[in-house]
Design a protein around this motif. Structure first.
Motif, PDB file in Angstrom:
ATOM      1  N   SER A   1       0.833  -1.197   0.000  1.00  0.00           N
ATOM      2  CA  SER A   1       0.000   0.000   0.000  1.00  0.00           C
ATOM      3  C   SER A   1       0.868   1.246   0.000  1.00  0.00           C
ATOM      4  O   SER A   1       1.897   1.310   0.684  1.00  0.00           O
ATOM      5  CB  SER A   1      -0.926  -0.011   1.210  1.00  0.00           C
ATOM      6  N   VAL A   2       0.454   2.252  -0.767  1.00  0.00           N
ATOM      7  CA  VAL A   2       1.180   3.516  -0.890  1.00  0.00           C
ATOM      8  C   VAL A   2       0.229   4.645  -0.520  1.00  0.00           C
ATOM      9  O   VAL A   2      -0.891   4.721  -1.040  1.00  0.00           O
ATOM     10  CB  VAL A   2       1.714   3.714  -2.317  1.00  0.00           C
ATOM     11  N   ALA A   3       0.658   5.510   0.382  1.00  0.00           N
ATOM     12  CA  ALA A   3      -0.147   6.672   0.774  1.00  0.00           C
ATOM     13  C   ALA A   3       0.108   7.802  -0.207  1.00  0.00           C
ATOM     14  O   ALA A   3       1.258   8.139  -0.500  1.00  0.00           O
ATOM     15  CB  ALA A   3       0.199   7.106   2.185  1.00  0.00           C
ATOM     16  N   ILE A   4      -0.969   8.402  -0.709  1.00  0.00           N
ATOM     17  CA  ILE A   4      -0.870   9.421  -1.755  1.00  0.00           C
ATOM     18  C   ILE A   4      -1.593  10.666  -1.297  1.00  0.00           C
ATOM     19  O   ILE A   4      -2.759  10.610  -0.885  1.00  0.00           O
ATOM     20  CB  ILE A   4      -1.485   8.904  -3.076  1.00  0.00           C
ATOM     21  N   ALA A   5      -0.918  11.795  -1.373  1.00  0.00           N
ATOM     22  CA  ALA A   5      -1.520  13.093  -1.051  1.00  0.00           C
ATOM     23  C   ALA A   5      -1.811  13.796  -2.367  1.00  0.00           C
ATOM     24  O   ALA A   5      -0.927  14.370  -2.988  1.00  0.00           O
ATOM     25  CB  ALA A   5      -0.576  13.922  -0.190  1.00  0.00           C
ATOM     26  N   GLU A   6      -3.065  13.723  -2.820  1.00  0.00           N
ATOM     27  CA  GLU A   6      -3.456  14.310  -4.096  1.00  0.00           C
ATOM     28  C   GLU A   6      -4.817  14.948  -3.942  1.00  0.00           C
ATOM     29  O   GLU A   6      -5.769  14.324  -3.494  1.00  0.00           O
ATOM     30  CB  GLU A   6      -3.493  13.230  -5.182  1.00  0.00           C
ATOM     31  N   GLY A   7      -4.933  16.226  -4.279  1.00  0.00           N
ATOM     32  CA  GLY A   7      -6.202  16.919  -4.111  1.00  0.00           C
ATOM     33  C   GLY A   7      -6.355  17.395  -2.682  1.00  0.00           C
ATOM     34  O   GLY A   7      -5.402  17.773  -2.012  1.00  0.00           O
ATOM     35  N   GLU A   8      -7.584  17.344  -2.173  1.00  0.00           N
ATOM     36  CA  GLU A   8      -7.863  17.853  -0.835  1.00  0.00           C
ATOM     37  C   GLU A   8      -7.550  16.842   0.266  1.00  0.00           C
ATOM     38  O   GLU A   8      -7.334  17.215   1.401  1.00  0.00           O
ATOM     39  CB  GLU A   8      -9.336  18.266  -0.745  1.00  0.00           C
ATOM     40  N   GLY A   9      -7.530  15.562  -0.047  1.00  0.00           N
ATOM     41  CA  GLY A   9      -7.285  14.558   0.978  1.00  0.00           C
ATOM     42  C   GLY A   9      -6.337  13.498   0.500  1.00  0.00           C
ATOM     43  O   GLY A   9      -5.872  13.502  -0.638  1.00  0.00           O
ATOM     44  N   ALA A  10      -6.024  12.566   1.410  1.00  0.00           N
ATOM     45  CA  ALA A  10      -5.109  11.481   1.095  1.00  0.00           C
ATOM     46  C   ALA A  10      -5.897  10.273   0.595  1.00  0.00           C
ATOM     47  O   ALA A  10      -7.063  10.090   0.927  1.00  0.00           O
ATOM     48  CB  ALA A  10      -4.285  11.120   2.314  1.00  0.00           C
ATOM     49  N   ARG A  11      -5.242   9.463  -0.199  1.00  0.00           N
ATOM     50  CA  ARG A  11      -5.838   8.228  -0.683  1.00  0.00           C
ATOM     51  C   ARG A  11      -4.765   7.154  -0.738  1.00  0.00           C
ATOM     52  O   ARG A  11      -3.589   7.426  -0.532  1.00  0.00           O
ATOM     53  CB  ARG A  11      -6.499   8.424  -2.053  1.00  0.00           C
ATOM     54  N   GLN A  12      -5.183   5.937  -1.005  1.00  0.00           N
ATOM     55  CA  GLN A  12      -4.263   4.817  -1.015  1.00  0.00           C
ATOM     56  C   GLN A  12      -4.128   4.254  -2.426  1.00  0.00           C
ATOM     57  O   GLN A  12      -5.079   4.251  -3.205  1.00  0.00           O
ATOM     58  CB  GLN A  12      -4.748   3.708  -0.070  1.00  0.00           C
ATOM     59  N   GLY A  13      -2.935   3.803  -2.737  1.00  0.00           N
ATOM     60  CA  GLY A  13      -2.673   3.112  -3.986  1.00  0.00           C
ATOM     61  C   GLY A  13      -1.924   1.830  -3.693  1.00  0.00           C
ATOM     62  O   GLY A  13      -1.580   1.533  -2.545  1.00  0.00           O
ATOM     63  N   LYS A  14      -1.652   1.051  -4.739  1.00  0.00           N
ATOM     64  CA  LYS A  14      -0.922  -0.200  -4.574  1.00  0.00           C
ATOM     65  C   LYS A  14       0.175  -0.302  -5.624  1.00  0.00           C
ATOM     66  O   LYS A  14      -0.037   0.064  -6.784  1.00  0.00           O
ATOM     67  CB  LYS A  14      -1.865  -1.405  -4.689  1.00  0.00           C
ATOM     68  N   ILE A  15       1.322  -0.808  -5.198  1.00  0.00           N
ATOM     69  CA  ILE A  15       2.413  -1.041  -6.146  1.00  0.00           C
ATOM     70  C   ILE A  15       2.005  -2.191  -7.055  1.00  0.00           C
ATOM     71  O   ILE A  15       1.727  -3.300  -6.593  1.00  0.00           O
ATOM     72  CB  ILE A  15       3.712  -1.381  -5.408  1.00  0.00           C
ATOM     73  N   GLU A  16       1.930  -1.917  -8.363  1.00  0.00           N
ATOM     74  CA  GLU A  16       1.513  -2.958  -9.292  1.00  0.00           C
ATOM     75  C   GLU A  16       2.658  -3.511 -10.135  1.00  0.00           C
ATOM     76  O   GLU A  16       2.546  -4.597 -10.705  1.00  0.00           O
ATOM     77  CB  GLU A  16       0.415  -2.441 -10.222  1.00  0.00           C
ATOM     78  N   LYS A  17       3.767  -2.765 -10.216  1.00  0.00           N
ATOM     79  CA  LYS A  17       4.887  -3.274 -11.008  1.00  0.00           C
ATOM     80  C   LYS A  17       6.185  -2.631 -10.549  1.00  0.00           C
ATOM     81  O   LYS A  17       6.241  -1.428 -10.312  1.00  0.00           O
ATOM     82  CB  LYS A  17       4.674  -3.011 -12.503  1.00  0.00           C
ATOM     83  N   ILE A  18       7.221  -3.459 -10.424  1.00  0.00           N
ATOM     84  CA  ILE A  18       8.568  -2.989 -10.099  1.00  0.00           C
ATOM     85  C   ILE A  18       9.466  -3.400 -11.256  1.00  0.00           C
ATOM     86  O   ILE A  18       9.619  -4.589 -11.551  1.00  0.00           O
ATOM     87  CB  ILE A  18       9.068  -3.594  -8.777  1.00  0.00           C
ATOM     88  N   TYR A  19      10.073  -2.426 -11.917  1.00  0.00           N
ATOM     89  CA  TYR A  19      10.890  -2.716 -13.088  1.00  0.00           C
ATOM     90  C   TYR A  19      12.284  -3.196 -12.658  1.00  0.00           C
ATOM     91  O   TYR A  19      12.883  -2.653 -11.721  1.00  0.00           O
ATOM     92  CB  TYR A  19      11.019  -1.477 -13.967  1.00  0.00           C
ATOM     93  N   PRO A  20      12.818  -4.206 -13.334  1.00  0.00           N
ATOM     94  CA  PRO A  20      14.110  -4.766 -12.906  1.00  0.00           C
ATOM     95  C   PRO A  20      15.318  -3.926 -13.306  1.00  0.00           C
ATOM     96  O   PRO A  20      16.401  -4.135 -12.771  1.00  0.00           O
ATOM     97  CB  PRO A  20      14.138  -6.130 -13.611  1.00  0.00           C
ATOM     98  N   LEU A  21      15.155  -2.993 -14.236  1.00  0.00           N
ATOM     99  CA  LEU A  21      16.288  -2.206 -14.716  1.00  0.00           C
ATOM    100  C   LEU A  21      16.484  -0.970 -13.838  1.00  0.00           C
ATOM    101  O   LEU A  21      15.557  -0.198 -13.610  1.00  0.00           O
ATOM    102  CB  LEU A  21      16.055  -1.777 -16.169  1.00  0.00           C
TER     103      LEU A  21
END
Length: 326
Positions: A212-232
């Motif tokens: 889970s990733v905490a995101i401060a965007e707009g007036e309030g905070a929301r949550q996102g998820k890491i969906e891909k990690i690039y190997p390079l």
């Protein structure tokens, strides 16, 4: 029972009940694993960016979109014309009319020879020659009609079509300019949007997909998820994609502050109510052999644990201490 005795009994009962009601809870401290986060900026990206390219060379005579316009897949957003194609189409029409006249003459000649053959005034060979001339003329008309369709298709390809549904990011060409075949006329961002992060490589091993990733965007905070990690790894950075539901696509490339988990570490935590403020100091009461003692602590940030939100203690307490809770 006399009134004095009744009052004394009530007072004694109240005094006996008071220690039980005010008995404080105790918490034996032990290290808990807390998530260590890194604050950095992510950039809003679209799933893909595709150009709307010209399929023929010519002059841009119509353009119906500008930067920020919303388009749908297959929508005609402009037109390119080439006068040479129009002239070629006129020439093809003239050749078809000429070939059609030759076909009509050949058919008339065939009909005449067939009538003469029926009267015995000509030979079968002559009729076969006339029939062959009709076939040749018919094939010539078909060939010219196909060539005309090719020219018409080239003219139809002068229409600029949006390759996907999305928002126009840039329009590098203006009306009246000459464009070459394959040149980009508009760039369109399609698909949903997500956040792309460049994380320092020292945190690479602490990244996990689905975190889970905490995101401060707009007036309030929301949550996102890491969906891909690039190997390079490039320039000491790891590229990470974060999916965020409902992320605004008004500005592609906008920077958004996020807090991304990069690992776990042991920490001493206490409930917020265990800390009291006195004379500018933060104090926590702990149990000692001869009763209780207030110790000075340095509180850290609020962290999320299995028991809910707790306050991290940076110094002043250690594992095994018994904290007296109010």
């Amino acid at each position: 029972m006399p009134i004095r005795l009744r009052v004394a009994a009530v007072v004694l009962a109240a005094l006996a009940a008071t220690p039980l009601a005010s008995a404080a809870a105790e918490l034996v401290l032990k290290p808990v694993d807390v998530v260590d986060s890194k604050a950095l900026f992510g950039k809003i990206e679209s799933r893909f960016v595709v150009p709307s390219r010209s399929r023929i060379g010519g002059t841009l005579v119509q353009l119906d979109v500008s930067e920020g316009s919303t388009v749908t897949e297959g929508q005609v957003i402009g037109k390119i014309t080439d006068q040479k194609l129009e002239l070629q189409l006129e020439a093809a029409d003239a050749r078809i009319r000429a070939a059609q006249s030759q076909l009509n003459n050949a058919r008339t000649e065939l009909a005449r020879n067939e009538e003469l053959l029926a009267r015995g005034a000509t030979t079968t060979q002559r009729v076969d020659q006339a029939r062959t001339a009709v076939d040749v003329a018919q094939n010539s008309v078909s060939e010219l009609q196909s060539a005309q369709q090719v020219i018409q298709q080239q003219m139809d390809e002068g229409a600029l079509v949006a390759p996907t549904t999305g928002r126009v990011l840039s329009v590098p060409i203006r009306l009246g300019e000459v464009v070459m075949a394959g040149e980009s006329v508009a760039t369109i961002a399609g698909g949903s949007v997500f956040l792309r992060l460049d994380v320092p490589e020292r945190h690479a091993l602490g990244l996990t997909e689905g975190a889970s990733v905490a995101i401060a965007e707009g007036e309030g905070a929301r949550q996102g998820k890491i969906e891909k990690i690039y190997p390079l790894i490039e320039n000491g950075r790891v590229t990470v994609d974060v999916a965020v539901e409902g992320l605004s696509d008004t500005f592609i490339g906008k920077r958004v502050l996020v807090s991304i988990p990069v690992g776990t570490r042991p920490a001493i935590v206490v409930p917020q109510e265990a800390i009291r403020r006195s004379s500018g100091l933060d104090l926590v009461s702990i149990k000692v052999p001869d009763g209780e003692r207030a110790v000075t602590v340095v509180p850290g940030p609020v962290v999320e644990t299995a028991d809910g939100q707790m306050r991290e203690i940076l110094s002043g307490l250690r594992a095994g201490d018994t904290v007296i809770l109010p």
